[in-house]
Design a protein around this motif. Structure first.
Motif, PDB file in Angstrom:
ATOM      1  N   ILE A   4       0.868  -1.169   0.000  1.00  0.00           N
ATOM      2  CA  ILE A   4       0.000   0.000   0.000  1.00  0.00           C
ATOM      3  C   ILE A   4       0.902   1.214   0.000  1.00  0.00           C
ATOM      4  O   ILE A   4       1.687   1.404   0.917  1.00  0.00           O
ATOM      5  CB  ILE A   4      -0.903   0.027   1.245  1.00  0.00           C
ATOM      6  CG1 ILE A   4      -1.760  -1.250   1.301  1.00  0.00           C
ATOM      7  CG2 ILE A   4      -1.792   1.244   1.253  1.00  0.00           C
ATOM      8  CD1 ILE A   4      -2.602  -1.347   2.537  1.00  0.00           C
ATOM      9  N   VAL A   5       0.832   2.035  -1.010  1.00  0.00           N
ATOM     10  CA  VAL A   5       1.675   3.226  -1.103  1.00  0.00           C
ATOM     11  C   VAL A   5       0.813   4.450  -0.880  1.00  0.00           C
ATOM     12  O   VAL A   5      -0.126   4.705  -1.635  1.00  0.00           O
ATOM     13  CB  VAL A   5       2.370   3.324  -2.465  1.00  0.00           C
ATOM     14  CG1 VAL A   5       3.205   4.585  -2.551  1.00  0.00           C
ATOM     15  CG2 VAL A   5       3.224   2.095  -2.707  1.00  0.00           C
ATOM     16  N   ILE A 117      -9.179  -6.387  -8.435  1.00  0.00           N
ATOM     17  CA  ILE A 117     -10.138  -6.678  -7.366  1.00  0.00           C
ATOM     18  C   ILE A 117     -10.241  -5.480  -6.426  1.00  0.00           C
ATOM     19  O   ILE A 117     -11.330  -5.097  -5.992  1.00  0.00           O
ATOM     20  CB  ILE A 117      -9.720  -7.938  -6.593  1.00  0.00           C
ATOM     21  CG1 ILE A 117      -9.704  -9.163  -7.512  1.00  0.00           C
ATOM     22  CG2 ILE A 117     -10.669  -8.183  -5.419  1.00  0.00           C
ATOM     23  CD1 ILE A 117      -9.157 -10.421  -6.853  1.00  0.00           C
ATOM     24  N   THR A 118      -9.075  -4.884  -6.106  1.00  0.00           N
ATOM     25  CA  THR A 118      -9.054  -3.727  -5.212  1.00  0.00           C
ATOM     26  C   THR A 118      -9.870  -2.574  -5.790  1.00  0.00           C
ATOM     27  O   THR A 118     -10.661  -1.937  -5.081  1.00  0.00           O
ATOM     28  CB  THR A 118      -7.603  -3.258  -4.970  1.00  0.00           C
ATOM     29  OG1 THR A 118      -6.849  -4.325  -4.394  1.00  0.00           O
ATOM     30  CG2 THR A 118      -7.582  -2.066  -4.027  1.00  0.00           C
ATOM     31  N   ALA A 122     -13.165  -1.004  -4.170  1.00  0.00           N
ATOM     32  CA  ALA A 122     -13.148   0.416  -3.795  1.00  0.00           C
ATOM     33  C   ALA A 122     -14.355   1.142  -4.377  1.00  0.00           C
ATOM     34  O   ALA A 122     -14.939   2.020  -3.741  1.00  0.00           O
ATOM     35  CB  ALA A 122     -11.859   1.072  -4.268  1.00  0.00           C
ATOM     36  N   MET A 123     -14.738   0.778  -5.592  1.00  0.00           N
ATOM     37  CA  MET A 123     -15.908   1.394  -6.213  1.00  0.00           C
ATOM     38  C   MET A 123     -17.188   0.981  -5.495  1.00  0.00           C
ATOM     39  O   MET A 123     -18.068   1.807  -5.258  1.00  0.00           O
ATOM     40  CB  MET A 123     -15.977   0.998  -7.694  1.00  0.00           C
ATOM     41  CG  MET A 123     -14.852   1.591  -8.544  1.00  0.00           C
ATOM     42  SD  MET A 123     -14.863   0.965 -10.250  1.00  0.00           S
ATOM     43  CE  MET A 123     -16.431   1.601 -10.834  1.00  0.00           C
ATOM     44  N   LEU A 124     -17.268  -0.293  -5.113  1.00  0.00           N
ATOM     45  CA  LEU A 124     -18.483  -0.808  -4.492  1.00  0.00           C
ATOM     46  C   LEU A 124     -18.617  -0.387  -3.031  1.00  0.00           C
ATOM     47  O   LEU A 124     -19.711  -0.022  -2.578  1.00  0.00           O
ATOM     48  CB  LEU A 124     -18.505  -2.333  -4.588  1.00  0.00           C
ATOM     49  CG  LEU A 124     -18.696  -2.942  -5.979  1.00  0.00           C
ATOM     50  CD1 LEU A 124     -18.523  -4.451  -5.927  1.00  0.00           C
ATOM     51  CD2 LEU A 124     -20.076  -2.579  -6.533  1.00  0.00           C
ATOM     52  N   LEU A 125     -17.502  -0.448  -2.290  1.00  0.00           N
ATOM     53  CA  LEU A 125     -17.563  -0.255  -0.842  1.00  0.00           C
ATOM     54  C   LEU A 125     -17.175   1.145  -0.383  1.00  0.00           C
ATOM     55  O   LEU A 125     -17.664   1.617   0.636  1.00  0.00           O
ATOM     56  CB  LEU A 125     -16.655  -1.284  -0.146  1.00  0.00           C
ATOM     57  CG  LEU A 125     -16.975  -2.757  -0.428  1.00  0.00           C
ATOM     58  CD1 LEU A 125     -15.970  -3.655   0.276  1.00  0.00           C
ATOM     59  CD2 LEU A 125     -18.404  -3.094   0.017  1.00  0.00           C
ATOM     60  N   ALA A 173      -6.079  -7.741  -1.779  1.00  0.00           N
ATOM     61  CA  ALA A 173      -7.062  -6.743  -2.211  1.00  0.00           C
ATOM     62  C   ALA A 173      -7.975  -6.318  -1.066  1.00  0.00           C
ATOM     63  O   ALA A 173      -8.208  -5.123  -0.846  1.00  0.00           O
ATOM     64  CB  ALA A 173      -7.890  -7.298  -3.367  1.00  0.00           C
ATOM     65  N   THR A 174      -8.493  -7.282  -0.324  1.00  0.00           N
ATOM     66  CA  THR A 174      -9.395  -6.941   0.778  1.00  0.00           C
ATOM     67  C   THR A 174      -8.653  -6.197   1.880  1.00  0.00           C
ATOM     68  O   THR A 174      -9.211  -5.299   2.525  1.00  0.00           O
ATOM     69  CB  THR A 174     -10.057  -8.197   1.354  1.00  0.00           C
ATOM     70  OG1 THR A 174      -9.053  -9.145   1.774  1.00  0.00           O
ATOM     71  CG2 THR A 174     -10.964  -8.850   0.322  1.00  0.00           C
ATOM     72  N   SER A 175      -7.383  -6.532   2.094  1.00  0.00           N
ATOM     73  CA  SER A 175      -6.603  -5.841   3.117  1.00  0.00           C
ATOM     74  C   SER A 175      -6.410  -4.374   2.760  1.00  0.00           C
ATOM     75  O   SER A 175      -6.437  -3.496   3.631  1.00  0.00           O
ATOM     76  CB  SER A 175      -5.238  -6.518   3.295  1.00  0.00           C
ATOM     77  OG  SER A 175      -5.387  -7.841   3.753  1.00  0.00           O
ATOM     78  N   THR A 176      -6.190  -4.093   1.481  1.00  0.00           N
ATOM     79  CA  THR A 176      -6.035  -2.712   1.038  1.00  0.00           C
ATOM     80  C   THR A 176      -7.284  -1.899   1.355  1.00  0.00           C
ATOM     81  O   THR A 176      -7.195  -0.756   1.840  1.00  0.00           O
ATOM     82  CB  THR A 176      -5.749  -2.658  -0.471  1.00  0.00           C
ATOM     83  OG1 THR A 176      -4.559  -3.409  -0.750  1.00  0.00           O
ATOM     84  CG2 THR A 176      -5.570  -1.226  -0.950  1.00  0.00           C
ATOM     85  N   ILE A 177      -8.451  -2.480   1.116  1.00  0.00           N
ATOM     86  CA  ILE A 177      -9.712  -1.794   1.388  1.00  0.00           C
ATOM     87  C   ILE A 177      -9.917  -1.608   2.884  1.00  0.00           C
ATOM     88  O   ILE A 177     -10.286  -0.531   3.361  1.00  0.00           O
ATOM     89  CB  ILE A 177     -10.892  -2.578   0.786  1.00  0.00           C
ATOM     90  CG1 ILE A 177     -10.739  -2.703  -0.733  1.00  0.00           C
ATOM     91  CG2 ILE A 177     -12.217  -1.901   1.143  1.00  0.00           C
ATOM     92  CD1 ILE A 177     -10.697  -1.394  -1.470  1.00  0.00           C
TER      93      ILE A 177
END
Length: 211
Positions: A4-5, A117-118, A122-125, A173-177
């Motif tokens: 994650i940057v 996926i991320t 991000a768009m959905l959540l 992907a889920t961790s990034t969100i």
């Protein structure tokens, strides 16, 4: 592993920092796949992951002890824990297990679905927008990695190893969100350090055999 940057984007200095951060991330991320493949000749998937993050956790813990950042709020703790369990533990175990049967090039192709996926999550959540040009760039990058993987000669196949690596991509992907809200109140390096320490703790049961 994917990273994650989060850097300041305002002004020329922010742009330079962004460029350097992204370049270092790409190089480090790309080199991980052949390194993991080589490491699996001497270690099991869990043992290799435990050893890697035990080493990473030492400077991370030292950083936390010296800087002494504010502790996570009770409402934030689960986000930090999620990063340790899934962003480090789950991703590492699934990727290492998958690379036992999947080539490094093919693994990099499969794991590269994580940004897609991320973006979708991000768009959905989170209600974020992902411009059309960004989608085009993502799929061009994805296609390029696919050509590299196919060029190895082994081709791409959906087997158990590929599904394990896909699971690793989902963990990242889920961790990034989940962890994105933390950047509003915590430094990126602090979040990364906690990920390393908690991830090393998750993988620690494999460490005795690794040593």
């Amino acid at each position: 592993m994917s990273s994650i940057v989060s850097v300041e984007r305002n002004g020329p200095a922010g742009g330079a920092v962004t460029f350097v951060a992204v370049a270092v991330t790409i190089l480090a991320w790309a080199s991980a796949f052949p390194a993991i493949r080589a490491g699996l000749h001497g270690f099991g998937p869990g043992e290799l992951g435990a050893l890697r993050f035990a080493i990473a956790a030492v400077p991370s813990a030292v950083y936390l002890l010296i800087i002494r950042p504010k502790l996570p709020l009770r409402s934030e703790f689960w986000r930090f824990l999620y990063g340790g369990v899934f962003f480090v533990g789950g991703y590492t175990l699934l990727l290492n297990m998958g690379e036992m049967t999947v080539s490094a090039g093919a693994a990099s192709f499969i794991i590269n679905v994580s940004p897609i996926i991320t973006a979708a999550l991000a768009m959905l959540l989170l209600g974020e927008r992902f411009p059309v040009l960004a989608w085009v760039g993502t799929f061009v990058s994805f296609a390029g990695i696919g050509l590299i993987a196919l060029g190895e000669g082994g081709g791409l196949s959906i087997d158990r190893g590929a599904l394990l690596i896909l699971g690793g991509a989902l963990c990242a992907a889920t961790s990034t969100i989940v962890q994105k809200p933390l950047f509003q109140t915590h430094r990126p390096l602090t979040i990364a350090a906690w990920n390393m320490v908690l991830g090393a703790a998750v993988l620690s049961p494999f460490l005795p055999n690794a040593l």
